[in-house]
Scaffold this motif. Sequence first.
Motif, PDB file in Angstrom:
ATOM      1  N   GLY A  12       0.762  -1.305   0.089  1.00 58.49           N
ATOM      2  CA  GLY A  12       0.028   0.139  -0.022  1.00 58.49           C
ATOM      3  C   GLY A  12       0.791   1.303  -0.030  1.00 58.49           C
ATOM      4  O   GLY A  12       2.009   1.399  -0.153  1.00 58.49           O
ATOM      5  N   ASN A  13       0.102   2.381   0.551  1.00 57.73           N
ATOM      6  CA  ASN A  13       0.804   3.626   0.462  1.00 57.73           C
ATOM      7  C   ASN A  13       1.652   3.748   1.568  1.00 57.73           C
ATOM      8  O   ASN A  13       1.874   3.172   2.599  1.00 57.73           O
ATOM      9  N   ALA A  14       2.613   4.842   1.280  1.00 59.28           N
ATOM     10  CA  ALA A  14       3.700   5.020   2.459  1.00 59.28           C
ATOM     11  C   ALA A  14       2.984   6.075   3.714  1.00 59.28           C
ATOM     12  O   ALA A  14       2.113   6.980   3.270  1.00 59.28           O
ATOM     13  N   THR A  15       3.443   5.909   4.826  1.00 55.91           N
ATOM     14  CA  THR A  15       3.013   6.561   5.904  1.00 55.91           C
ATOM     15  C   THR A  15       4.218   6.973   6.639  1.00 55.91           C
ATOM     16  O   THR A  15       5.416   6.443   6.628  1.00 55.91           O
ATOM     17  N   VAL A  16       4.279   8.015   7.432  1.00 51.85           N
ATOM     18  CA  VAL A  16       5.106   8.572   8.544  1.00 51.85           C
ATOM     19  C   VAL A  16       4.534   8.678   9.992  1.00 51.85           C
ATOM     20  O   VAL A  16       3.326   9.334   9.898  1.00 51.85           O
ATOM     21  N   ALA A  17       5.151   8.295  10.938  1.00 56.14           N
ATOM     22  CA  ALA A  17       4.600   8.222  12.412  1.00 56.14           C
ATOM     23  C   ALA A  17       4.637   9.759  12.717  1.00 56.14           C
ATOM     24  O   ALA A  17       5.609  10.389  12.442  1.00 56.14           O
ATOM     25  N   GLN A  18       3.714  10.331  13.465  1.00 55.67           N
ATOM     26  CA  GLN A  18       3.709  11.850  13.936  1.00 55.67           C
ATOM     27  C   GLN A  18       4.163  11.780  15.469  1.00 55.67           C
ATOM     28  O   GLN A  18       3.871  10.800  16.224  1.00 55.67           O
ATOM     29  N   PRO A  19       4.536  12.757  15.920  1.00 53.87           N
ATOM     30  CA  PRO A  19       4.993  12.960  17.085  1.00 53.87           C
ATOM     31  C   PRO A  19       4.102  12.790  18.285  1.00 53.87           C
ATOM     32  O   PRO A  19       4.411  12.054  19.444  1.00 53.87           O
ATOM     33  N   GLY A  20       2.828  13.358  18.068  1.00 55.29           N
ATOM     34  CA  GLY A  20       1.664  12.966  18.988  1.00 55.29           C
ATOM     35  C   GLY A  20       1.067  11.688  18.897  1.00 55.29           C
ATOM     36  O   GLY A  20       0.015  11.433  19.515  1.00 55.29           O
ATOM     37  N   GLY A  21       1.369  10.829  17.833  1.00 55.58           N
ATOM     38  CA  GLY A  21       0.745   9.567  17.726  1.00 55.58           C
ATOM     39  C   GLY A  21       0.081   9.370  16.402  1.00 55.58           C
ATOM     40  O   GLY A  21      -0.259  10.401  15.762  1.00 55.58           O
ATOM     41  N   GLY A  22      -0.055   8.284  15.849  1.00 56.17           N
ATOM     42  CA  GLY A  22      -0.883   8.158  14.790  1.00 56.17           C
ATOM     43  C   GLY A  22       0.202   8.081  13.429  1.00 56.17           C
ATOM     44  O   GLY A  22       1.209   8.342  13.688  1.00 56.17           O
ATOM     45  N   LEU A  23      -0.457   7.801  12.268  1.00 52.98           N
ATOM     46  CA  LEU A  23       0.446   7.781  10.986  1.00 52.98           C
ATOM     47  C   LEU A  23      -0.393   8.748  10.029  1.00 52.98           C
ATOM     48  O   LEU A  23      -1.305   9.189   9.819  1.00 52.98           O
ATOM     49  N   LYS A  24       0.657   9.651   9.498  1.00 50.12           N
ATOM     50  CA  LYS A  24       0.153  10.525   8.033  1.00 50.12           C
ATOM     51  C   LYS A  24       0.840   9.845   7.058  1.00 50.12           C
ATOM     52  O   LYS A  24       1.729   9.563   6.813  1.00 50.12           O
ATOM     53  N   PRO A  25      -0.178   9.886   5.984  1.00 50.01           N
ATOM     54  CA  PRO A  25       0.220   9.611   4.653  1.00 50.01           C
ATOM     55  C   PRO A  25       1.367  10.358   4.080  1.00 50.01           C
ATOM     56  O   PRO A  25       1.550  11.743   4.182  1.00 50.01           O
ATOM     57  N   ILE A  26       2.325   9.751   3.342  1.00 47.42           N
ATOM     58  CA  ILE A  26       3.204  10.599   2.526  1.00 47.42           C
ATOM     59  C   ILE A  26       2.727  10.757   1.153  1.00 47.42           C
ATOM     60  O   ILE A  26       2.574   9.843   0.443  1.00 47.42           O
ATOM     61  N   PRO A  27       2.492  12.118   0.803  1.00 45.47           N
ATOM     62  CA  PRO A  27       2.060  12.455  -0.596  1.00 45.47           C
ATOM     63  C   PRO A  27       2.846  11.729  -1.510  1.00 45.47           C
ATOM     64  O   PRO A  27       4.084  11.672  -1.515  1.00 45.47           O
ATOM     65  N   PRO A  28       2.326  11.350  -2.739  1.00 49.06           N
ATOM     66  CA  PRO A  28       2.677  10.522  -3.818  1.00 49.06           C
ATOM     67  C   PRO A  28       3.823  11.339  -4.215  1.00 49.06           C
ATOM     68  O   PRO A  28       4.975  11.004  -4.705  1.00 49.06           O
ATOM     69  N   GLN A  29       3.771  12.750  -4.307  1.00 48.60           N
ATOM     70  CA  GLN A  29       4.564  13.539  -5.009  1.00 48.60           C
ATOM     71  C   GLN A  29       5.965  13.707  -4.330  1.00 48.60           C
ATOM     72  O   GLN A  29       6.847  13.618  -4.942  1.00 48.60           O
ATOM     73  N   GLU A  30       5.853  13.372  -3.048  1.00 53.51           N
ATOM     74  CA  GLU A  30       6.870  13.469  -2.182  1.00 53.51           C
ATOM     75  C   GLU A  30       7.813  12.189  -2.608  1.00 53.51           C
ATOM     76  O   GLU A  30       9.078  11.868  -2.525  1.00 53.51           O
ATOM     77  N   ILE A  31       7.036  10.930  -2.803  1.00 50.32           N
ATOM     78  CA  ILE A  31       7.771   9.548  -3.168  1.00 50.32           C
ATOM     79  C   ILE A  31       8.255   9.751  -4.587  1.00 50.32           C
ATOM     80  O   ILE A  31       9.383   9.223  -4.761  1.00 50.32           O
ATOM     81  N   TYR A  32       7.532  10.525  -5.638  1.00 49.86           N
ATOM     82  CA  TYR A  32       8.178  10.631  -6.776  1.00 49.86           C
ATOM     83  C   TYR A  32       9.386  11.342  -6.722  1.00 49.86           C
ATOM     84  O   TYR A  32      10.380  11.151  -7.519  1.00 49.86           O
ATOM     85  N   LYS A  33       9.458  12.322  -6.118  1.00 51.42           N
ATOM     86  CA  LYS A  33      10.425  13.213  -5.736  1.00 51.42           C
ATOM     87  C   LYS A  33      11.836  12.673  -5.363  1.00 51.42           C
ATOM     88  O   LYS A  33      12.891  12.785  -6.004  1.00 51.42           O
ATOM     89  N   VAL A  34      11.496  11.628  -4.354  1.00 46.19           N
ATOM     90  CA  VAL A  34      12.727  10.789  -3.886  1.00 46.19           C
ATOM     91  C   VAL A  34      13.330   9.906  -5.060  1.00 46.19           C
ATOM     92  O   VAL A  34      14.487   9.923  -5.230  1.00 46.19           O
ATOM     93  N   VAL A  35      12.439   9.508  -5.780  1.00 47.84           N
ATOM     94  CA  VAL A  35      12.994   8.707  -6.851  1.00 47.84           C
ATOM     95  C   VAL A  35      13.535   9.403  -7.810  1.00 47.84           C
ATOM     96  O   VAL A  35      14.708   8.943  -8.632  1.00 47.84           O
ATOM     97  N   GLU A  36      13.132  10.757  -8.367  1.00 47.12           N
ATOM     98  CA  GLU A  36      13.674  11.557  -9.464  1.00 47.12           C
ATOM     99  C   GLU A  36      15.141  11.877  -8.995  1.00 47.12           C
ATOM    100  O   GLU A  36      15.986  11.890  -9.718  1.00 47.12           O
ATOM    101  N   GLU A  37      15.393  12.124  -7.720  1.00 45.99           N
ATOM    102  CA  GLU A  37      16.587  12.616  -7.183  1.00 45.99           C
ATOM    103  C   GLU A  37      17.635  11.063  -7.144  1.00 45.99           C
ATOM    104  O   GLU A  37      18.641  11.241  -7.198  1.00 45.99           O
ATOM    105  N   GLY A  38      17.161  10.102  -6.836  1.00 48.76           N
ATOM    106  CA  GLY A  38      17.750   8.771  -6.802  1.00 48.76           C
ATOM    107  C   GLY A  38      18.108   8.551  -8.404  1.00 48.76           C
ATOM    108  O   GLY A  38      19.263   8.082  -8.775  1.00 48.76           O
TER     109      GLY A  38
END
Length: 332
Positions: A256-282
Amino acid sequence: ATVTLHQTVDTVRQNRPLAMLCLSSLLFLTGMFSISTIGIYYARDVLGNASLYPILILVQTAGTFLAAFLIPWLSGAIGKRGTYILGGAIGIVGGIGVAFAPAGASSLGGAGGGNGAAINFFGIRDVSTSVVIMIDVSDSMFTRTGDAQYPSKLVRHGKDQNFQLVRDEAIKLVQSLTPQTLFGIVRWSGGAHSWKSELVPANEENKQAAIEHIEREVDYKSARARRGQPGGTRHDLALQAAFSLKPETIYMLTDGNATVAQPGGGLKPIPPQEIYKVVEEGQKQLPKKAHLHVIYYLNDKEKSDEVDMLRALASRNGGKFQKVLAKGRKEK
């Protein structure tokens, strides 16, 4: 005098050879224009590299000019009918060749692939001299198929797990590699963990070590977040780790999709554009663009946003997208 449409239809209907010629011409032109239209999709989804499309067009154009040069000579040598039949036979042979040609980039060049060995992971084939296998080991990869129970109880172990399907495919890929092929393995959840700090040749010693790693280390709770980094299901960190190994081909398996843990608890989705950017840089760090193939491991109900993100991730990077039903998946 003007020839009406009715007269034209009557002429064709009463002249069987002409009718056959019109029908065969219609089929020929339909096929020719269809091939030209879907060429971009063939280059992207079968050859695995959309940048090969201009080469396909160049070859087709060159073939058209060559045919225009040869047809008058052929017509004189074997007759117009023979030339027409010969052209059809060549088309049939070409179609059969395309149908049975191996998928992935060919020796025409382009991203990934090239002159390496044939590789295959969950039915996605490529040709490469170096490959990284990325395996998602986040909690959902195990809890959704009954291998583990929330919050952290492992119910099945080792080869008794439904997840063993993933291990078996990874081992099969490793075993198939030639000694000249370089390879690596990245597993991830809250953190990304690479088996080796660099790609290694697929000799028997390294292949056996990799198989033992897959069997023992690619498991539940085996990729925790590193100190100082928030956890979650960190596709971004895993992709960074994979590209740092500088492979020609990457296979990425996730549910499934990517998530990142939040300081106060819970998970926040990582936007697709951020994933695409990581790959572009790679990709910018590589001498030539790598293929990124993506396997959507369906251990739950299929989600359109996950399909869209994972499919786009593959298509943007000369790769293929594949859905795989997880063993033990519960139908919703």
